[in-house]
Design a protein around this motif. Structure first.
Motif: not given
Length: 99
Positions: A93-98
């Protein structure tokens, strides 16, 4: 994407992220092929958990060898104890904001 998770300890009186050695380490790290970023969390004074992200497992493994001398020259002398590898593996899971 693959991650490396480590625990490190430094003198809490000398914030590691403010040192020229850490900035040099981060610059070298960021210039490696496949580097996707790093998150460093100070979980208590002087104790950090770091998650470094790589595009592939091959990039992750190549970085280990490429960074060995950089680590020895820059941040290892500042460590209060040897770094502890918590683990490596695929990011699920990766929901880091860019940005």
């Amino acid at each position: 994407m693959f991650a490396v998770i480590r625990e490190t300890s430094y003198d809490p009186e000398n914030p590691i992220h403010e040192t020229p050695e850490f900035r040099e380490f981060q610059l070298e790290h960021a210039n490696l092929e496949g580097y996707q970023g790093t998150v460093v969390v100070e979980v208590e004074p002087g104790r950090f958990v770091t998650v470094t992200l790589w595009h592939t497992a091959e990039h992750m493994r190549a970085a280990r060898g490429a960074m060995e001398t950089v680590v020895e020259r820059t941040i290892s002398p500042l460590m209060a104890s040897p770094a502890k590898l918590i683990g490596t593996g695929p990011v699920v899971v990766n929901d880091l904001a860019t940005g």
